[in-house]
Write a protein that holds these residues in place. Structure first.
Motif, short mmCIF file in Angstrom:
data_model
loop_
_atom_site.label_atom_id
_atom_site.label_comp_id
_atom_site.label_asym_id
_atom_site.label_seq_id
_atom_site.Cartn_x
_atom_site.Cartn_y
_atom_site.Cartn_z
N ASP A 73 -8.05 15.59 -5.97
CA ASP A 73 -6.61 14.26 -5.69
C ASP A 73 -6.92 13.33 -4.44
N VAL A 74 -7.13 13.91 -2.89
CA VAL A 74 -7.41 12.88 -2.20
C VAL A 74 -9.06 12.03 -2.02
N ILE A 75 -9.53 12.93 -2.85
CA ILE A 75 -10.79 11.99 -2.73
C ILE A 75 -11.00 10.79 -4.49
N ARG A 76 -10.26 11.69 -5.51
CA ARG A 76 -10.72 11.11 -6.65
C ARG A 76 -9.25 10.29 -6.47
N ARG A 77 -8.48 10.32 -6.45
CA ARG A 77 -7.06 9.49 -6.11
C ARG A 77 -5.83 9.37 -5.05
N PRO A 78 -7.43 8.83 -3.89
CA PRO A 78 -6.83 8.56 -2.98
C PRO A 78 -5.52 7.46 -2.99
N GLN A 79 -4.38 7.37 -3.02
CA GLN A 79 -2.85 6.51 -2.29
C GLN A 79 -3.11 5.55 -1.75
N SER A 80 -3.06 6.01 -0.33
CA SER A 80 -3.35 4.52 0.69
C SER A 80 -4.96 3.46 0.28
N GLU A 81 -4.06 2.17 0.64
CA GLU A 81 -5.58 1.14 0.41
C GLU A 81 -6.54 1.47 1.48
N ARG A 82 -6.22 2.14 2.67
CA ARG A 82 -7.88 2.68 3.42
C ARG A 82 -8.20 3.52 2.83
N ALA A 83 -7.81 4.48 2.19
CA ALA A 83 -8.70 5.70 1.93
C ALA A 83 -9.48 5.37 0.70
N ARG A 84 -8.62 4.84 -0.18
CA ARG A 84 -9.28 3.90 -1.14
C ARG A 84 -10.29 3.54 -1.47
#
Lengths: 216, 268
Positions: free
Chosen positions: B248-259
């Motif tokens: 989830d975190v790697i494929r579908r990050p929710q925050s702009e910073r992570a994306r």
């Protein structure tokens, strides 16, 4: 009139007897001075100013005062505070103090040159700080410092001739005594120099070889 | 555990419900270097047997967070809990606390940090003998067993300088495991290695994870984070920005910073 070979043969014996003293003093000075230097290096690195400052003052005095002055101070000065030492003991005390102070800086830079990661690894493995020093940091620092320490040992041997000023019958006093009775200063001092060259030149080569070998 | 549900109401929550007791628990951990705040109010739980990956840009505080767990850096505030031991950082850490904490933790460094003046076998045996008080025979038996596990039986008598980087790192893992830690900390274990050598280290870490070891891994290897770790933590500017199941975190990050970060990592 020059000296004959039979004169030279006669001189060899007293000079050798003197030189044995120089070697003895050098040996004992290394034995006392190097560990002393290690202790001073540790004290100077301590965080507490109550430990660090006195240690730094000792080191700076020991490095600042010429070895000749230290020798005279111990031999002629100490009796005034009711502490009379033989010339041999005075030589050991003065030269050991001087050696400890000088080598503490060499050892300190050796300790500082051990990569930080080594101390961290020891810490992460839960070593006590004494074990970390004994098994991890000190062996590596000793290897880094050893060429400089060996070089300093040669300097100690040479500075033992200063002991002729405190009535120690070492090689320089022997040479001076023979010179003052025969007036053959040139050959007798040349012969004295040969004794040192005989030890110091091979030792210097050894240090050089060791330095090259311990390069990474 | 199936709370790996894709519903993540608050993606920056890295803690478990209060009734679960995790192996590692951090509450409100802060770390300042002078004026600079490196870690800001970190709360995090790591369950027994879990593999947690910590990713993020450099300077995000992820290595500092790891080093705070075994007190190579002392946190400025907050509390830390490993197993039965709790350390509060409202006072300077006592030596006894530090010992008890480190006893449960093994650490693997980016630069291996093997002791260069000892053989591989001595590297693994000395800590066992000095820290756990094991006898020489016992320590050697443990060391040989571990060397076999990391595939380096033939290197026992070698010096670290005669081993490749990948081999050195596997030896470092064996050295840490020899002290029977409950949690293994990895600080960018493959960053100093070329990809091939990194792979042999990752495969050792993979089998360690399979064996049920609790692991916290600071890494740039997204494939490791995705395939091996149960959870991934994305950090930036000293804060946990996102946490959750790795995919989830790697494929579908929710925050702009992570994306932004994962786009850069994937080279897009």
């Amino acid at each position: 009139m020059g000296a004959t070979w039979s004169d030279v043969a006669d001189w060899i014996e007293p000079l050798s007897r003197g030189f044995v003293l120089n070697l003895e003093i050098t040996f004992i000075t290394i034995l006392l001075g190097f560990p002393g230097g290690f202790v001073l290096a540790l004290l100077v690195e301590r965080r507490s100013p109550w430990v660090r400052w006195p240690a730094m003052v000792i080191v700076e005095i020991g490095r600042g005062a010429p070895a000749l002055v230290l020798l005279q101070f111990v031999y002629f000065g100490f009796p005034q505070i009711d502490l009379t030492l033989s010339s041999f003991a005075s030589a050991i005390v003065a030269l050991s103090v001087s050696t400890a102070c000088y080598t503490s800086e060499i050892i300190r830079s050796g300790l500082a040159a051990v990569p930080k990661g080594q101390k961290e690894a020891a810490e992460a493995l839960n070593f006590s700080s004494a074990d970390s020093m004994r098994f991890v940091v000190f062996p590596q620092a000793a290897k880094i410092s050893s060429p400089a320490m060996m070089g300093f040992s040669i300097l100690i041997l040479q500075s033992t001739t200063l002991c002729f000023t405190i009535a120690l019958p070492e090689i320089a006093s022997q040479a001076y005594e023979i010179g003052s009775t025969t007036f053959q200063y040139f050959p007798i001092l040349s012969l004295t120099a040969l004794f040192f060259i005989f030890v110091c030149v091979p030792a210097s080569f050894l240090v050089g070889w060791f330095e090259r070998r311990s390069e990474p | 555990m199936d709370q790996a549900a894709s519903v993540r109401p608050d993606p920056s929550t890295a803690t478990l419900p209060e009734d679960v007791s995790p192996l590692v628990r951090m509450r409100h951990l802060c770390k300042w270097f002078g004026e600079h705040e490196v870690l800001r109010d970190i709360s995090l739980d790591v369950d027994s047997g879990e593999v947690l990956a910590i990713v993020g840009p450099s300077g995000s505080g992820k290595s500092t967070l790891l080093r705070c767990i075994n007190l190579l850096e002392e946190p400025s505030a907050g509390s830390l809990n490993v197993g039965e031991l709790t350390v509060e950082f409202d006072h300077p850490v006592k030596r006894r606390e530090r010992k008890a904490l480190r006893q449960q933790l093994g650490m693997v460094f980016q630069s291996f940090n093997l002791f260069p003046h000892m053989t591989v076998l001595e590297n693994i045996c000395l800590p066992q003998r000095r820290v756990l008080g094991r006898k020489r025979d016992e320590a050697e038996a443990v060391a040989k067993d571990l060397l076999e596990k990391v595939g380096l039986t033939d290197k026992a008598a070698a010096f670290p300088s005669n081993c490749s980087g990948g081999q050195q790192q596997r030896i470092a893992i064996a050295r840490a495991l020899a002290l029977d830690p409950r949690v293994m900390l990895f600080d960018e274990p493959t960053s100093a290695l070329d990809p091939e050598l990194g792979l042999e280290v990752l495969s050792v870490m993979f089998s360690l994870a399979q064996s049920g070891m609790t692991m916290i891994v600071v890494t740039h290897e997204m494939s490791f984070a995705e395939k091996v770790s149960d959870r991934t933590l994305f950090m930036a500017e000293g804060k946990i920005v996102e946490a959750g199941p790795s995919a989830d975190v790697i494929r579908r990050p929710q925050s702009e910073r992570a994306r932004r970060f994962f786009r850069a990592v994937n080279g897009l």
